[in-house]
Design an enzyme around this catalytic site. Structure first.
Site, PDB file in Angstrom:
ATOM      1  N   TRP A 172      -9.656   7.970  -7.910  1.00 31.12           N
ATOM      2  CA  TRP A 172     -10.850   8.125  -8.549  1.00 31.12           C
ATOM      3  C   TRP A 172     -10.645   7.839 -10.103  1.00 31.12           C
ATOM      4  CZ3 TRP A 172     -15.801   9.095  -7.380  1.00 31.12           C
ATOM      5  CH2 TRP A 172     -16.219   9.481  -6.145  1.00 31.12           C
ATOM      6  N   ASN A 213     -10.534   2.290   2.796  1.00 32.30           N
ATOM      7  CA  ASN A 213     -10.239   2.251   1.268  1.00 32.30           C
ATOM      8  C   ASN A 213     -11.112   1.257   0.512  1.00 32.30           C
ATOM      9  OD1 ASN A 213      -8.164   2.415  -0.815  1.00 32.30           O
ATOM     10  ND2 ASN A 213      -8.153   0.187  -0.499  1.00 32.30           N
ATOM     11  N   GLU A 246       0.856  -1.297  -0.075  1.00 32.80           N
ATOM     12  CA  GLU A 246       0.122  -0.124   0.050  1.00 32.80           C
ATOM     13  C   GLU A 246       0.836   1.198  -0.061  1.00 32.80           C
ATOM     14  OE1 GLU A 246      -3.251  -0.364  -0.421  1.00 32.80           O
ATOM     15  OE2 GLU A 246      -2.997  -2.271  -0.619  1.00 32.80           O
ATOM     16  N   TRP A 251       1.728   1.783  -3.321  1.00 31.27           N
ATOM     17  CA  TRP A 251       0.789   2.454  -4.181  1.00 31.27           C
ATOM     18  C   TRP A 251       0.924   3.804  -4.196  1.00 31.27           C
ATOM     19  CZ3 TRP A 251      -2.449   1.228  -8.105  1.00 31.27           C
ATOM     20  CH2 TRP A 251      -2.542   0.112  -8.498  1.00 31.27           C
ATOM     21  N   TRP A 259     -16.154  11.658 -12.727  1.00 30.81           N
ATOM     22  CA  TRP A 259     -15.458  11.144 -11.430  1.00 30.81           C
ATOM     23  C   TRP A 259     -14.583  12.743 -10.777  1.00 30.81           C
ATOM     24  CZ3 TRP A 259     -10.205  12.854 -12.276  1.00 30.81           C
ATOM     25  CH2 TRP A 259      -9.861  12.949 -13.749  1.00 30.81           C
ATOM     26  N   TRP A 318     -21.570  12.291 -19.576  1.00 33.90           N
ATOM     27  CA  TRP A 318     -21.623  12.247 -18.185  1.00 33.90           C
ATOM     28  C   TRP A 318     -23.280  12.536 -17.563  1.00 33.90           C
ATOM     29  CZ3 TRP A 318     -18.263   9.150 -16.222  1.00 33.90           C
ATOM     30  CH2 TRP A 318     -16.860   9.243 -16.714  1.00 33.90           C
TER      31      TRP A 318
HETATM   32  P1  FAD Z   1      -3.374   1.547   5.466  1.00 31.42           P
HETATM   33  O1  FAD Z   1      -3.959   0.504   4.792  1.00 31.42           O
HETATM   34  O2  FAD Z   1      -3.000   1.754   6.747  1.00 31.42           O
HETATM   35  O3  FAD Z   1      -2.192   2.104   4.241  1.00 31.42           O
HETATM   36  C1  FAD Z   1      -0.954   2.697   4.870  1.00 31.42           C
HETATM   37  C2  FAD Z   1      -0.841   3.882   3.840  1.00 31.42           C
HETATM   38  O4  FAD Z   1      -0.286   3.600   2.557  1.00 31.42           O
HETATM   39  C3  FAD Z   1      -1.801   5.021   3.836  1.00 31.42           C
HETATM   40  O5  FAD Z   1      -1.853   5.527   5.170  1.00 31.42           O
HETATM   41  C4  FAD Z   1      -1.618   5.777   2.545  1.00 31.42           C
HETATM   42  O6  FAD Z   1      -0.686   6.695   2.778  1.00 31.42           O
HETATM   43  C5  FAD Z   1      -0.931   4.601   1.749  1.00 31.42           C
HETATM   44  N1  FAD Z   1      -2.052   4.091   0.984  1.00 31.42           N
HETATM   45  C6  FAD Z   1      -2.933   3.136   1.155  1.00 31.42           C
HETATM   46  N2  FAD Z   1      -3.720   2.755   0.066  1.00 31.42           N
HETATM   47  C7  FAD Z   1      -3.311   3.613  -1.016  1.00 31.42           C
HETATM   48  C8  FAD Z   1      -3.711   3.723  -2.179  1.00 31.42           C
HETATM   49  N3  FAD Z   1      -4.533   2.948  -2.817  1.00 31.42           N
HETATM   50  N4  FAD Z   1      -3.368   4.820  -2.770  1.00 31.42           N
HETATM   51  C9  FAD Z   1      -2.364   5.510  -2.392  1.00 31.42           C
HETATM   52  N5  FAD Z   1      -1.692   5.275  -1.181  1.00 31.42           N
HETATM   53  C10 FAD Z   1      -2.388   4.347  -0.349  1.00 31.42           C
HETATM   54  N6  FAD Z   1      -5.313   8.233   0.179  1.00 31.42           N
HETATM   55  C11 FAD Z   1      -4.917   9.272   0.584  1.00 31.42           C
HETATM   56  O7  FAD Z   1      -3.983   9.217   1.602  1.00 31.42           O
HETATM   57  N7  FAD Z   1      -5.414  10.732   0.434  1.00 31.42           N
HETATM   58  C12 FAD Z   1      -6.417  10.503  -0.464  1.00 31.42           C
HETATM   59  O8  FAD Z   1      -6.948  11.779  -0.874  1.00 31.42           O
HETATM   60  C13 FAD Z   1      -7.005   9.223  -0.993  1.00 31.42           C
HETATM   61  N8  FAD Z   1      -8.143   9.329  -1.759  1.00 31.42           N
HETATM   62  C14 FAD Z   1      -8.547   8.094  -2.294  1.00 31.42           C
HETATM   63  C15 FAD Z   1      -9.514   8.201  -3.164  1.00 31.42           C
HETATM   64  C16 FAD Z   1     -10.170   7.022  -3.629  1.00 31.42           C
HETATM   65  C17 FAD Z   1     -11.404   6.972  -4.763  1.00 31.42           C
HETATM   66  C18 FAD Z   1      -9.689   5.986  -3.296  1.00 31.42           C
HETATM   67  C19 FAD Z   1     -10.102   4.535  -3.860  1.00 31.42           C
HETATM   68  C20 FAD Z   1      -8.546   5.782  -2.655  1.00 31.42           C
HETATM   69  C21 FAD Z   1      -8.043   7.030  -2.040  1.00 31.42           C
HETATM   70  N9  FAD Z   1      -6.940   7.136  -1.075  1.00 31.42           N
HETATM   71  C22 FAD Z   1      -6.338   8.258  -0.407  1.00 31.42           C
HETATM   72  C23 FAD Z   1      -6.204   5.721  -0.704  1.00 31.42           C
HETATM   73  C24 FAD Z   1      -6.494   4.903   0.582  1.00 31.42           C
HETATM   74  O9  FAD Z   1      -7.892   4.806   0.354  1.00 31.42           O
HETATM   75  C25 FAD Z   1      -6.171   5.824   1.796  1.00 31.42           C
HETATM   76  O10 FAD Z   1      -4.754   5.965   1.718  1.00 31.42           O
HETATM   77  C26 FAD Z   1      -6.382   4.752   3.027  1.00 31.42           C
HETATM   78  O11 FAD Z   1      -7.668   4.301   2.973  1.00 31.42           O
HETATM   79  C27 FAD Z   1      -5.981   5.533   4.238  1.00 31.42           C
HETATM   80  O12 FAD Z   1      -6.083   4.492   5.181  1.00 31.42           O
HETATM   81  P2  FAD Z   1      -5.002   4.009   6.220  1.00 31.42           P
HETATM   82  O13 FAD Z   1      -4.099   5.121   6.590  1.00 31.42           O
HETATM   83  O14 FAD Z   1      -5.656   3.129   7.225  1.00 31.42           O
HETATM   84  O15 FAD Z   1      -4.190   2.884   5.327  1.00 31.42           O
END
Ligand code: FAD
Length: 473
Positions: A384, A343, A276, A279, A361, A308
């Site tokens: 998105w 997420n 993650e 990502w 979107w 859209w």
């Molecule tokens: P954990 O699962 O603990 O992951 C650890 C860290 O990895 C996160 O804190 C984050 O920094 C990074 N991470 C995890 N998943 C992703 C991912 N898919 N893409 C990029 N980084 C990731 N994340 C944001 O930080 N800011 C946003 O504005 C954001 N917008 C999103 C919009 C959509 C439509 C989607 C599908 C995902 C988005 N995410 C975003 C990614 C992800 O959903 C969040 O980072 C995550 O839910 C944060 O929770 P956590 O810290 O418990 O993540």
């Protein structure tokens, strides 16, 4: 010699390359600056919650720097253009010889920094660092030197490079010899909304404590639990990472300290969590390789031909969590009330807006930014565009989530739904994803909206709209 550290999206004193390097010369005078730019933030749709979180963390940063005898000067300018002028004046007035900062990768931020180097050329030396990522943009590329467009080969190459890179954390600086005055911290003029301090306490210590306990107690189960929104199965570190209260190196090192096998066992929770973080890197590297992503452009050009829906009532119902689809509504209410969303739910609600309501979107991206405590252009745009099938390595357009079956899979008994939708409190587990059918059978009237659309019909219309767009390209 005066060293100025310009804090931006790196509100911490530990493992901060710009700060660490500025403090290496024990004879230099070290001062720090932070410039809030509320009009610019408005243009970037920054959430009032994120602005309040920045203010709180700025106070913590000020206290930590004061302990090191480094004064933090804070100031408010309308936007980036004004901030550059102000900074240049500040450097002159304070006889700054060296300016230190950590790079930001978004387009407006990069233009601002280019302007700073133009203005300060010949007046002081600039030292810029790659610090908000494990590996800098442009360093993980294909054999022909291009940015990867698909995540899995990017990750493979990324992890190979990572093992040969210096990822050690840098300590906080030692206190400077001379006691410094402590200027007052600016009160940022932005429509604040305080985040719940029990969910997201401010400060580096709180972030590090959360990181430590997550890596010690929960990361092992991450793979099994990360998709279940009713469980506290993810780290919830995103708000700290988004504004740099925590660094990805701190995450990586803590993970390896608790789980030394993280890189070897790709089935382990630790590996999946690291994935993650990769990502996060992938989306930031993409922003730099494809600046059009900062200009509201889709990665796949033909998706811009999709016609859209302009249904404002549908958009308003989605925002308010009143679509009649329980998992979507519970998720949106979590977002509206806390500024954070799980997420799996982000994927479900984004897919619903784009594929069930056929709404652009960009409207969802913008609304998320305006609410999220962890709002981050790269991750939000990446998420998105993934959901809208317009991004690199996105879900193909014909793969459309069914919001009801997603709910059944990931919130089987409706524990999460009931937490956020008290109006469904009486609906039994077996009917929680079909509350209207249950209400009819029971002869009850629910205080809950009817579904906005019929998923099967909406799905067909969306497929048609995407196919037409593709043909027209
Ligand atoms: P954990 O699962 O603990 O992951 C650890 C860290 O990895 C996160 O804190 C984050 O920094 C990074 N991470 C995890 N998943 C992703 C991912 N898919 N893409 C990029 N980084 C990731 N994340 C944001 O930080 N800011 C946003 O504005 C954001 N917008 C999103 C919009 C959509 C439509 C989607 C599908 C995902 C988005 N995410 C975003 C990614 C992800 O959903 C969040 O980072 C995550 O839910 C944060 O929770 P956590 O810290 O418990 O993540």
């Amino acid at each position: 010699v005066t060293h100025l550290v310009w804090f931006r999206n790196d509100l911490r004193i530990t493992d901060n390359r710009a700060l660490h390097t500025a403090c290496q010369d024990m004879h230099a005078k070290v001062i720090a600056v932070y410039i809030a730019t509320p009009e610019q933030w408005q243009q970037h749709d920054m959430a009032p919650r994120q602005a309040a979180f920045i203010q709180q963390n700025l106070d913590c940063l000020d206290a930590s720097l004061a302990e090191k005898n480094i004064p933090l000067f804070s100031h408010q300018c309308a936007d980036f253009a004004e901030s550059v002028e102000w900074l240049s004046d500040f450097c002159q007035k304070n006889s700054v010889t060296d300016l230190f900062y950590n790079r930001q990768y978004e387009l407006n931020e990069r233009h601002r920094d280019d302007r700073v180097s133009e203005l300060l050329q010949g007046k002081c030396t600039l030292h810029a660092f790659d610090d908000s990522l494990l590996l800098p943009p442009g360093s993980v590329v294909t054999g022909s030197g291009e940015m990867y467009k698909v995540f899995t080969p990017f990750r493979k190459s990324f992890l190979q490079r990572l093992t040969h890179s210096d990822t050690r954390c840098l300590p906080a600086p030692k206190p400077r010899a001379d006691k410094a005055e402590r200027p007052p911290i600016v009160s940022i003029d932005y429509p604040f909304e305080q985040p719940d301090p029990s969910l997201f306490p401010a400060g580096e210590d709180a972030a590090l404590q959360r990181l430590r306990s997550f890596c010690r107690e929960r990361v092992q189960d991450y793979q099994q639990q990360r998709d279940i929104p009713a469980i506290d199965g993810t780290s919830c570190l995103s708000p700290y990472l988004a504004i740099g209260v925590l660094s990805p190196r701190q995450c990586f090192n803590r993970l390896l300290a608790e789980c030394p096998q993280a890189l070897e066992d790709d089935q382990s929770g630790a590996f999946v969590w690291l994935n993650e973080l990769v990502w996060r890197e992938f989306y930031r590297h993409l922003l730099v390789a494809y600046p059009k992503l900062c200009r509201h452009k889709p990665f796949i050009a033909w998706t811009d031909n999709v016609r859209w829906s302009g249904d404002a009532d549908h958009l308003a119902a989605w925002k308010a969590g009143k679509t009649g689809f329980p998992i979507v509504d519970a998720a949106m209410r979590q977002l509206n009330q806390t500024g954070w969303m799980h997420n799996r739910l982000r994927m479900i609600v984004a897919s619903f807006l784009v594929k069930d309501l056929l709404i652009n979107w960009r409207a969802g991206e913008c609304y998320f930014m305006s609410q999220l405590l962890d709002g981050d252009l790269a991750a939000n745009n990446g998420g998105w565009q993934w959901a809208a099938s317009s991004g690199t390595d996105a879900a193909p357009y014909f793969r459309i989530f069914n919001p009801t079956t997603q709910g059944e899979r990931f919130d089987k008994k409706g524990d999460f739904i009931r937490r956020w939708l008290p109006e469904l409190a009486d609906v039994p587990d077996s009917d929680i994803h079909h509350p209207h059918q249950w209400a009819i059978k029971q002869g009850r009237v629910l205080d809950y909206p009817e579904p906005l659309v019929d998923h099967a019909v909406a799905r067909k219309q969306t497929l048609q709209a995407f196919e037409e767009a593709k043909r027209g390209a």
